[in-house]
Design a protein around this motif. Structure first.
Motif, short mmCIF file in Angstrom:
data_model
loop_
_atom_site.label_atom_id
_atom_site.label_comp_id
_atom_site.label_asym_id
_atom_site.label_seq_id
_atom_site.Cartn_x
_atom_site.Cartn_y
_atom_site.Cartn_z
N VAL A 51 37.31 32.16 37.51
CA VAL A 51 38.99 32.54 37.35
C VAL A 51 38.72 33.30 36.17
O VAL A 51 38.75 32.99 34.96
CB VAL A 51 39.75 30.87 37.46
N LEU A 52 39.57 34.21 36.26
CA LEU A 52 40.01 35.26 35.08
C LEU A 52 40.77 35.94 35.41
O LEU A 52 41.77 36.56 35.09
CB LEU A 52 38.84 36.68 36.39
N ASP A 53 40.56 35.67 33.53
CA ASP A 53 42.55 36.16 33.11
C ASP A 53 42.34 37.60 32.75
O ASP A 53 40.95 37.97 32.75
CB ASP A 53 42.40 35.44 31.60
N VAL A 54 43.77 37.99 32.90
CA VAL A 54 43.44 39.54 32.75
C VAL A 54 44.00 40.19 31.44
O VAL A 54 43.04 41.25 30.81
CB VAL A 54 44.98 39.83 33.95
N MET A 55 44.86 38.94 30.83
CA MET A 55 44.33 40.12 29.33
C MET A 55 43.87 39.37 28.51
O MET A 55 43.65 38.28 27.40
CB MET A 55 45.90 39.37 28.37
N LEU A 56 42.49 39.52 28.00
CA LEU A 56 41.63 39.39 27.47
C LEU A 56 40.77 40.66 25.90
O LEU A 56 41.37 41.45 26.55
CB LEU A 56 40.16 38.66 28.38
N PRO A 57 40.63 40.21 25.36
CA PRO A 57 40.29 40.66 24.18
C PRO A 57 38.55 41.66 24.26
O PRO A 57 37.73 41.15 25.44
CB PRO A 57 39.52 39.75 22.93
N GLU A 58 38.62 43.28 23.87
CA GLU A 58 37.01 43.47 24.37
C GLU A 58 37.43 44.37 25.44
O GLU A 58 37.88 45.74 25.91
CB GLU A 58 35.48 43.02 23.66
N VAL A 59 36.93 43.85 27.03
CA VAL A 59 37.37 43.83 28.28
C VAL A 59 37.88 43.16 28.82
O VAL A 59 38.04 41.84 28.99
CB VAL A 59 35.01 43.99 29.42
N ASP A 60 38.83 43.60 29.07
CA ASP A 60 40.63 43.15 30.02
C ASP A 60 39.15 42.95 30.95
O ASP A 60 38.69 43.15 31.31
CB ASP A 60 41.37 44.10 29.66
N GLY A 61 40.58 42.07 31.28
CA GLY A 61 39.94 40.89 33.16
C GLY A 61 39.86 42.19 34.25
O GLY A 61 38.44 42.32 35.21
N LEU A 62 40.59 43.03 33.95
CA LEU A 62 40.42 44.34 35.36
C LEU A 62 40.06 45.06 34.97
O LEU A 62 38.55 45.78 36.17
CB LEU A 62 42.53 44.93 35.42
N SER A 63 39.00 45.68 33.95
CA SER A 63 37.82 46.40 33.85
C SER A 63 36.50 45.75 34.28
O SER A 63 35.69 45.50 34.76
CB SER A 63 37.96 46.50 32.17
#
Length: 230
Positions: A51-63
């Motif tokens: 379950v992956l949030d899109v807006m994450l610090p350092e490496v975002d969810g899409l990346s």
């Protein structure tokens, strides 16, 4: 043995709520707060769904999803505050299996997690053979493996379900609505455009794996069927 779910979100409250809800349903849960940790955890193995949030610090969810997909087919369910169709389509194009926008219902998220597992593990209704074949295309339903001329094609759970629906009825044209019903029975965010996106991704993967093979034919104004040239 319990399924192991990785919950990746930078909001502590969301991690706590999801950990509680998923563990209550019998899942093993590991909670992380950034994309880099998620990539490393999937790489170590033993993760059944992310379950992956899109807006994450350092490496975002899409990346993070893009990197994970280079070596893994683990199902990924995106969480995001971005509700526009283009954001959902982008997430699915990068390899996500589902997309849920914030704020969300915890019950709905748990239901979607279970639905993704059902798509991965259970042959769809009407499937009599454990292996679906059409020309050089082969889908091993129990192993969740797709092959083209013997070469493995790394499909996501959603892509596998969509192609499986077509292979169950070779030569029959299925409308987008029929495909949605067969491959996405529990996803009310799917649109016709999303079906088209998944078809493009399936075609690209088969072409890359099998020298230009296109497993799906478009019947303009109607829908899709298995290609007679496959």
């Amino acid at each position: 043995m319990s399924k192991h779910i990785l919950v990746v979100d930078d909001e502590a409250r969301i991690r706590e709520v999801l950990q509680y809800a998923l563990r209550k349903e019998g899942f093993e849960v590991t909670a992380l707060s950034d994309g880099r940790e998620a990539i490393e955890a999937v790489d170590r193995g033993g993760v059944d769904l992310v379950v992956l949030d899109v807006m994450l610090p350092e490496v975002d969810g899409l990346s993070a999803c893009r990197i994970i997909r280079e070596a893994s087919r683990v199902p990924i369910l995106f969480l995001s505050a971005r509700a526009e169709e283009i954001d959902r389509v982008l997430g699915l194009e990068l390899g996500g299996d589902d997309y849920l926008t914030k704020p969300f219902s915890v019950r709905e998220l748990v239901a979607r997690v279970k639905a993704v597992f059902r798509r991965v593990e259970v042959p769809s209704e009407g499937t009599k053979s454990k292996v679906l074949r059409h020309g050089p295309i082969e889908l091993d339903v129990e192993r969740h493996e797709a092959r083209a001329s013997g070469e493995v094609v790394p499909l996501t759970a959603t892509e596998f379900g969509l192609l499986g629906a077509l292979l169950e009825r070779p030569g029959v044209v299925l409308s987008r609505a029929q495909l949605m019903a067969r491959a996405y029975r529990y996803d009310n965010l799917i649109t016709e455009r999303t079906i088209d996106t998944h078809v493009r991704r399936i075609r690209a993967k088969f072409r890359a794996a099998a020298g230009g093979l296109d497993p799906i034919a478009t019947v303009h104004g109607v829908g899709y069927k298995v290609s007679t040239g496959a």
